[in-house]
Design an enzyme around this catalytic site. Structure first.
Site, PDB file in Angstrom:
ATOM      1  CB  ILE A   7      41.479   8.325  58.378  1.00 16.76           C
ATOM      2  CG1 ILE A   7      40.999   9.123  57.157  1.00 16.76           C
ATOM      3  CG2 ILE A   7      41.164   6.842  58.207  1.00 16.76           C
ATOM      4  CD1 ILE A   7      41.718   8.764  55.864  1.00 16.76           C
ATOM      5  CB  THR A  10      36.428   3.429  65.918  1.00 15.41           C
ATOM      6  OG1 THR A  10      37.234   2.568  66.728  1.00 15.41           O
ATOM      7  CG2 THR A  10      34.963   3.036  66.086  1.00 15.41           C
ATOM      8  CG  ASP A 109      45.451  10.262  66.221  1.00 15.45           C
ATOM      9  OD1 ASP A 109      46.653   9.924  66.132  1.00 15.45           O
ATOM     10  OD2 ASP A 109      44.620   9.614  66.872  1.00 15.45           O
ATOM     11  NE  ARG A 110      49.405   9.964  71.364  1.00 18.79           N
ATOM     12  CZ  ARG A 110      50.192   9.197  72.098  1.00 18.79           C
ATOM     13  NH1 ARG A 110      50.719   8.094  71.585  1.00 18.79           N
ATOM     14  NH2 ARG A 110      50.469   9.509  73.350  1.00 18.79           N
TER      15      ARG A 110
END
EC number: 2.7.1.33
Length: 257
Positions: A7, A10, A109-110
């Site tokens: 998620i 954007t 996410d990283r």
């Protein structure tokens, strides 16, 4: 089958894995106002069209940089998939040693991308993600995540240029044939493309100098929707992995099962 959900600010990207192989993926616009049922109806329809039986999904893993949507998707998993999702965060084994001042600040996410690159390419490594923000993540020669950089994303820059001026239009992002634009649209495209290309190569060069590592052993991996158009022109970008985050989620899921 495993469902991986990334998620972002954007887009929301979903991938279905069978026997560790990505067999299908989907991309939705991130909408903070959509309900659990609305998201479920879209996702179920997409899976049905791809011939995926939701009853065969045995687990779900989610990474999110939008806290409010963690609840929405967790509820969706319980209600429609009869599954308690694994959420990337504290307490989850990722295989990534985080060596920064405040590990809680790093976007999920990283860390997921770092887990993927460590597993797939080893270390030291630099990850360049062309998302809503353009991020650089650095894994040193000891395999530790030591931080990175966060820059405005390409689309954000184009939107800012358009909204902050009276006459400059919002343009499509593409590589121009010539660096010197012969009209306004080509000039903006050239400025965006070659400006970001120069920024990426320049930052990578400075990271390499700071790490003092042998570039022969350094992996530089690109991901994100716009990453592919920069690889062929860059001095340093080596490989484009469009599904890097999904692969990272799969790897983390397996580590915790």
């Amino acid at each position: 089958m495993i469902l991986a959900v990334d998620i972002g600010n954007t887009n929301i990207v979903l991938g279905v894995f069978h026997n560790n192989k990505l067999i299908s993926n989907f991309r939705l616009a991130t909408d903070y106002l959509k309900t659990t049922d609305e998201y479920a109806s879209i996702i179920m329809l997409l899976m049905e069209k791809k011939g995926i039986d939701i009853d065969n999904i045995r687990g779900v893993i989610i990474s999110s940089v939008v806290p409010s949507l963690i609840y929405t998707f967790s509820k969706l998993c319980r209600k429609y998939l009869n599954s308690e999702p694994m959420i990337v965060g504290p307490g989850i084994k990722t295989g990534v040693k985080i060596a920064i001042e405040n590990p809680k600040e790093v976007g999920a996410d990283r860390i997921v991308n770092a887990a993927a690159v460590i597993s797939m390419y080893g270390y030291p490594a630099i990850i360049v993600d062309f998302g809503t923000a353009t991020t650089f993540d650095v894994i040193n020669k000891n395999g530790s995540y030591v931080g990175g950089l966060i820059c405005p994303g390409i689309k954000l820059s184009i939107k800012a240029l358009h909204t902050g001026t009276a006459k400059l239009p919002e343009v499509e992002i593409e590589k121009p044939e010539r660096i010197v634009g012969s009209n306004t649209i080509r000039s903006i495209q050239s400025g965006i493309y070659y400006g970001y290309l120069s920024m990426v190569d320049g930052i990578i060069e400075r990271i390499i100098d700071e790490l003092k590592c042998d570039t022969k052993n350094l992996s530089i991996v690109t991901t994100g929707g716009l990453g592919s158009i920069f690889v062929e022109e860059s001095k340093y970008l080596q490989v484009y992995e469009p599904n890097l985050t999904l692969e990272g989620l799969r790897i983390i899921y397996e580590k915790n099962n």
